[in-house]
Design a protein around this motif. Structure first.
Motif, PDB file in Angstrom:
ATOM      1  N   GLY B 238      48.273  32.065  44.279  1.00  9.13           N
ATOM      2  CA  GLY B 238      47.128  33.731  44.142  1.00  9.13           C
ATOM      3  C   GLY B 238      46.888  34.598  44.753  1.00  9.13           C
ATOM      4  N   TRP B 239      47.614  35.839  44.550  1.00  5.03           N
ATOM      5  CA  TRP B 239      46.966  36.539  45.611  1.00  5.03           C
ATOM      6  C   TRP B 239      46.226  37.230  45.989  1.00  5.03           C
ATOM      7  CZ3 TRP B 239      45.992  41.512  43.733  1.00  5.03           C
ATOM      8  CH2 TRP B 239      46.643  41.565  42.330  1.00  5.03           C
ATOM      9  N   TRP B 240      44.773  37.171  45.249  1.00  2.30           N
ATOM     10  CA  TRP B 240      43.866  38.323  44.981  1.00  2.30           C
ATOM     11  C   TRP B 240      43.108  36.927  44.488  1.00  2.30           C
ATOM     12  CZ3 TRP B 240      43.033  41.698  48.459  1.00  2.30           C
ATOM     13  CH2 TRP B 240      41.071  42.050  48.720  1.00  2.30           C
ATOM     14  N   PHE B 241      41.623  36.381  45.282  1.00  2.00           N
ATOM     15  CA  PHE B 241      41.091  35.271  44.810  1.00  2.00           C
ATOM     16  C   PHE B 241      39.267  36.577  44.216  1.00  2.00           C
ATOM     17  CE2 PHE B 241      44.167  32.971  47.155  1.00  2.00           C
ATOM     18  CZ  PHE B 241      44.416  32.028  46.101  1.00  2.00           C
ATOM     19  N   GLY B 369      29.073  43.182  42.638  1.00  2.00           N
ATOM     20  CA  GLY B 369      29.449  41.186  42.546  1.00  2.00           C
ATOM     21  C   GLY B 369      29.586  40.310  43.567  1.00  2.00           C
ATOM     22  N   THR B 370      29.780  40.870  44.787  1.00  4.10           N
ATOM     23  CA  THR B 370      29.717  39.964  45.599  1.00  4.10           C
ATOM     24  C   THR B 370      28.710  39.699  46.299  1.00  4.10           C
ATOM     25  OG1 THR B 370      31.265  41.501  46.361  1.00  4.10           O
ATOM     26  CG2 THR B 370      30.357  40.371  48.615  1.00  4.10           C
ATOM     27  N   LEU B 371      27.394  40.913  46.136  1.00  4.49           N
ATOM     28  CA  LEU B 371      25.820  40.449  47.464  1.00  4.49           C
ATOM     29  C   LEU B 371      25.132  39.222  46.206  1.00  4.49           C
ATOM     30  CD1 LEU B 371      24.961  43.386  48.819  1.00  4.49           C
ATOM     31  CD2 LEU B 371      26.183  41.312  49.483  1.00  4.49           C
ATOM     32  N   TYR B 372      25.117  39.640  44.299  1.00  2.00           N
ATOM     33  CA  TYR B 372      24.747  39.010  43.535  1.00  2.00           C
ATOM     34  C   TYR B 372      24.496  37.783  43.635  1.00  2.00           C
ATOM     35  CZ  TYR B 372      22.702  39.032  38.380  1.00  2.00           C
ATOM     36  OH  TYR B 372      22.083  39.062  37.864  1.00  2.00           O
ATOM     37  N   PRO B 373      25.729  37.057  44.047  1.00  2.00           N
ATOM     38  CA  PRO B 373      25.163  34.957  44.191  1.00  2.00           C
ATOM     39  C   PRO B 373      23.860  35.233  45.530  1.00  2.00           C
ATOM     40  CG  PRO B 373      27.402  35.428  44.042  1.00  2.00           C
ATOM     41  CD  PRO B 373      26.623  37.111  44.301  1.00  2.00           C
ATOM     42  N   LEU B 374      24.047  35.819  45.894  1.00  2.83           N
ATOM     43  CA  LEU B 374      23.415  36.215  47.511  1.00  2.83           C
ATOM     44  C   LEU B 374      21.455  36.091  47.003  1.00  2.83           C
ATOM     45  CD1 LEU B 374      25.118  37.678  50.774  1.00  2.83           C
ATOM     46  CD2 LEU B 374      23.657  35.638  50.444  1.00  2.83           C
ATOM     47  N   ILE B 375      21.835  37.743  46.091  1.00  4.85           N
ATOM     48  CA  ILE B 375      20.724  37.854  45.684  1.00  4.85           C
ATOM     49  C   ILE B 375      19.743  37.041  44.854  1.00  4.85           C
ATOM     50  CG2 ILE B 375      19.194  39.597  44.548  1.00  4.85           C
ATOM     51  CD1 ILE B 375      21.776  41.445  44.540  1.00  4.85           C
ATOM     52  N   PHE B 376      20.679  36.401  44.191  1.00  6.25           N
ATOM     53  CA  PHE B 376      20.170  35.035  43.804  1.00  6.25           C
ATOM     54  C   PHE B 376      19.579  33.419  44.097  1.00  6.25           C
ATOM     55  CE2 PHE B 376      20.834  33.351  38.739  1.00  6.25           C
ATOM     56  CZ  PHE B 376      20.452  34.355  38.414  1.00  6.25           C
ATOM     57  N   ASP B 377      19.516  33.522  45.507  1.00  3.93           N
ATOM     58  CA  ASP B 377      20.066  32.620  46.010  1.00  3.93           C
ATOM     59  C   ASP B 377      18.260  32.564  46.976  1.00  3.93           C
ATOM     60  OD1 ASP B 377      20.022  30.193  47.751  1.00  3.93           O
ATOM     61  OD2 ASP B 377      21.438  30.746  48.913  1.00  3.93           O
ATOM     62  N   TYR B 390      34.446  38.078  36.702  1.00  2.33           N
ATOM     63  CA  TYR B 390      33.352  39.847  35.735  1.00  2.33           C
ATOM     64  C   TYR B 390      34.765  40.768  36.918  1.00  2.33           C
ATOM     65  CZ  TYR B 390      30.283  42.455  38.819  1.00  2.33           C
ATOM     66  OH  TYR B 390      29.856  43.963  39.567  1.00  2.33           O
ATOM     67  N   PHE B 391      34.991  40.741  38.112  1.00  6.89           N
ATOM     68  CA  PHE B 391      36.201  41.475  38.885  1.00  6.89           C
ATOM     69  C   PHE B 391      36.948  41.989  37.797  1.00  6.89           C
ATOM     70  CE2 PHE B 391      33.676  39.731  42.054  1.00  6.89           C
ATOM     71  CZ  PHE B 391      33.141  40.199  42.780  1.00  6.89           C
ATOM     72  N   ASN B 392      37.456  41.873  37.275  1.00  6.21           N
ATOM     73  CA  ASN B 392      38.878  41.963  36.868  1.00  6.21           C
ATOM     74  C   ASN B 392      37.848  42.571  34.933  1.00  6.21           C
ATOM     75  OD1 ASN B 392      40.504  40.478  38.123  1.00  6.21           O
ATOM     76  ND2 ASN B 392      40.262  38.425  36.994  1.00  6.21           N
TER      77      ASN B 392
END
Lengths: 154, 648
Positions: B238-241, B369-377, B390-392
């Motif tokens: 993979g080249w971008w995750f 998308g980056t902060l969403y899991p943090l907010i959830f947590d 999601y990002f794609n």
């Protein structure tokens, strides 16, 4: 209309249009692509939905990893020391996958109670424990009075 | 003694950065030239001591001084010398020191160049940079000094550098990345200085532009290297995750791209002034946010963060003070810098405005998308992960639209462009691109999305070249003299835009035309896949400086002719007890052959992953072109020497 006002209106309309379509796209994508984590206990209690991509994880049970002789199919169990969950996977497991290691798998629940993983994740660090897993272990510990000696068995 | 001297040098640097962030500003308010003139020497002093402490840390690594905790955690006596050097930034403390070193490098560069700035602007800019240094130096000294000793129980040997980081890509990737996102501090400092002095003329944008283009070029290179490294080192092809750590560097890049473009409008036309200032603040804030996300541990788990909050809280406070302070200043002062000039709805300004809107939206979607899991947590809603889909889904359509505008934009004229002229210029290339793309997509059995993307890519490339051709063939001078007359800035834009197209084509083809499979092979067996024959010759054992490895030999042939011998490895690093997969690669312009060893199964058989990656090199080739574009425009003649005369 005054030309400057008209220009401003067009600018604002464009911004609003782009923002709202982006927002729609974001909401749509978020709905499809959020993967909730379930612990083996939650799954045993039937809390996990079927046919939805979820994440599940725990410690890999010692002696539970069974490879098929001819294919790359592999079956193993993970546990939070209260309940365990059987996971099936086809392919190559990550470098740090080993018995006793905490892992997270992404995939779907099958109707027979087996978790079919499309991806198995183990981080590149021996000391690393996926935060989901360590939390699930803690929770299972707190919920049950550890009467059995199960912890030592694994 | 050496670590103590290093620590002391750091304290001196802190002292000078404190003076630097205060004295010139006092001088500015009291109109005291002597105080103003201290800015440059203070910058040099601060940078000198940061450099001294960095070199002393390097010396501790080179001499295997395992009494230093940081050295013993990140190095090992068996480690090859170049990895000992790169191990300096292998952990938290050292990467911060590298961050500060690069920041003082940029500050000194500004100090050297500041002679050509109006007498009160240079010192204020340096003072703002001094404040940023102050924040990070104090953070390092109070929470994470790399010079902490473990005496008297000195470790006999170090715990070794994380094997993942023992790689050429990771020697150069972090410094380049930091050069980029720390470099945006210069644009930020210029913006803040403009707000403080209230002098936001067109020359402000001209001073800021080369610095911004240069940082952008470095960041582009850093991200490209990171992607390339992940591709061959992680063994998954993979080249971008869309990993949060990657996003942390990608967000400043997106915002920085917007900044590069809006600075162009501000310089040429004097519009979007307050927006450009805001964007400069926004871009550097994202760099800081990225540092916070990566360095505070908040990503692994909010709870891990809460368990050891000192570092996290400190960076968070730094973030709040720097971002909050700048936004406050912006709120108070931005009203004064509003542009009086206007722009037409169909002029180039409008296209660049669209560029900015789309890039900002892209930045925000990645941020969400980056902060969403943090907010959830944080709100206790459970643990989630936001997947790459999601990002794609969100990113691709908006980015494609952006490339459409990128194609048209350069054709428009400043202020007003008549729609019919614009249409006439872009229509035929569009028809041509659509037809050729249809033929390409059809003959390679690609879907309609690929067709659309290829059309846009082809169209954008055609228009970029057409614009250049129209420019050089106008007039009577002949093509070559005209081509040499065009400013570097223009060539920078052209090459960067073409680079974007190359990357786009790479991304499209690698995701539509690649093949992968996982097979079980014993030595002597072979498998046919994607038109190639992969023959597993066998496994040999070898010993590296700090690891032992199994090396597979897989010979690849196509229609009976030998293509390449791939040697994937499975390494075991004995000190850190980690297993690493090294892929076997045969790189090519149109395809990569990529093989990685999985596990050893029963009776000599191995699980082996095989990939045929189409056009994957184009992704990084485009990145390198974008970097060259950024460098070229930073080196434009207009930014040299002429600055003093033009501060109207």
């Amino acid at each position: 209309m005054h030309p400057i006002r008209k220009k401003r209106l067009i600018t604002i309309a464009i911004i609003l249009f782009v923002l709202s379509s982006a927002l729609g796209l974001v909401l749509y994508a978020l709905q499809q692509n959020i993967n909730l984590f379930y612990s083996p206990t939650q799954i045993a209690l039937g809390e996990a939905p079927q046919n939805t991509t979820i994440r599940a994880g725990g410690m890999v049970v010692k002696g539970s990893v069974k490879r098929d002789a001819n294919t790359l199919d592999v079956v193993f169990s993970v546990t939070d020391f209260k309940h365990s969950l059987q996971i099936q996977y086809q392919g190559i497991l990550p470098d740090l996958f080993r018995e006793g290691q905490g892992i997270v798998a992404q995939g779907k629940m099958l109707s027979n109670g087996v978790f079919s993983a499309s991806q198995v994740l183990a981080k590149h660090d021996e000391k690393y424990m996926p935060p989901e897993v360590s939390e699930a272990l803690e929770k299972a510990q707190n919920d049950s009075t550890p009467t059995s000696s199960s912890v030592n068995d694994y | 003694m050496i670590p103590e001297i290093g620590h002391f040098a750091l304290i001196l640097a802190l002292f000078f950065s404190f003076c630097l962030s205060l004295v010139p500003l006092v001088g500015y308010w009291q109109k005291n030239t002597v105080l103003l003139h201290t800015a440059r020497p203070l910058t040099y002093l601060m940078s000198f001591f940061v450099l001294v402490s960095f070199l002393l840390l390097a010396l501790s690594f080179m001499t295997d001084d395992f009494s230093v905790l940081y050295v013993s955690q990140n190095s090992n006596s068996q480690l090859p010398i170049w990895y000992k050097f790169s191990a300096i930034w292998g952990g938290h403390e050292g990467s911060l020191l590298l961050w500060v070193l690069i920041l003082s490098g940029w500050s000194s560069a500004v100090a050297i160049k500041s002679r050509s700035l109006p007498s009160e602007v240079g010192p204020v800019v340096l003072a703002v940079l001094g404040m940023v240094s102050l924040g990070f130096l104090s953070f390092m000294l109070f929470t994470s000094s790399p010079f902490v000793r473990v005496l008297p129980e000195v470790a006999l040997d170090g715990r070794d550098l994380n094997p993942l980081l023992q790689d050429i890509g990771l020697i150069i990737h972090p410094p380049m990345l930091y050069m980029g996102y720390v470099g945006f501090s210069v644009a930020f400092a210029f913006a803040i200085a403009a707000l403080i002095t209230g002098n936001l003329s067109a020359s402000w944008a001209r001073w800021t532009r080369p610095w911004t283009s240069l940082s952008w070029a470095f960041l582009t290179l850093g991200i490209t290297l990171g992607s390339w490294w992940a591709y061959y080192e992680l063994g998954w092809g993979g080249w971008w995750f869309w990993d949060p750590v990657e996003n942390a560097s990608f967000m400043p890049w997106l915002a920085g791209t917007a900044l590069v473009h809006s600075l162009a409008v501000t310089e040429k036309r004097g519009v979007f002034k307050s927006w450009t200032v805001l964007l400069a603040i926004f871009t550097f804030s994202l760099s800081l946010l990225g540092t916070f996300l990566v360095r505070s541990g908040v990503l692994t788990s909010v709870h891990a963060f809460a368990a050891d909050p000192t570092r996290g809280i400190y960076i968070l406070a730094l973030l709040v003070v720097l971002i909050g302070g700048s936004l406050l200043l912006y709120g108070v002062r931005a009203g004064q810098v509003r542009a009086r000039a206007t722009f037409g709805v169909s002029g180039r300004e409008a296209w660049l405005l669209l560029n900015n809107i789309l890039l900002t939206v892209l930045t925000l979607t990645v941020l969400l998308g980056t902060l969403y899991p943090l907010i959830f947590d944080v709100f206790g809603l459970g643990r989630i992960s936001v997947g790459a889909p999601y990002f794609n889904t969100v990113f691709s359509p908006i980015a494609l639209l952006l490339i459409v505008f990128m194609a048209i934009g350069p054709f428009s004229k400043w202020q007003q462009t008549s729609t019919s002229i614009l249409l006439k210029a872009v229509l035929w290339p569009a028809v041509f691109a659509v037809v050729v793309a249809a033929w390409l997509a059809y003959s390679n059995a690609l879907g309609w999305i690929a067709w659309l993307t290829l059309s846009i890519a082809l169209w954008a490339a055609l228009l970029t070249l057409k614009d250049w051709f129209a420019k050089v063939s106008a007039g009577s001078k002949g093509i070559i003299p005209r081509a040499r007359q065009l400013p570097r800035n223009y060539y920078g834009m052209m090459i960067a835009h073409l680079g974007m197209v190359v990357t786009l084509v790479g991304i499209l083809l690698v995701s539509t035309s690649s093949h992968e499979t996982t097979v079980k092979l014993s030595p002597g067996e072979s498998v046919s896949f994607a038109g190639y024959e992969f023959h597993f010759d066998g496994i040999s054992h070898l010993k590296g400086p700090n690891y032992i490895a199994d090396r597979g030999a897989i010979s690849v042939s196509k229609e009976g002719t030998f293509v390449s011998l791939l040697s994937p490895e499975k390494r075991f690093y004995s000190t850190s007890r980690q297993i690493m997969t090294e892929a076997g690669l045969d790189a090519g312009f149109t395809r990569d052959l990529y093989v990685s060893l999985g596990e050893k199964l029963a009776d000599d058989a191995w699980g082996i992953r095989i990939y045929v990656k189409a056009f994957v090199r184009w992704i990084w080739l485009g990145g390198l072109m974008m970097m060259c574009g950024g460098l070229l425009s930073a080196l434009d003649k207009r930014y040299r020497n002429k600055v003093r005369g033009a501060n109207a």
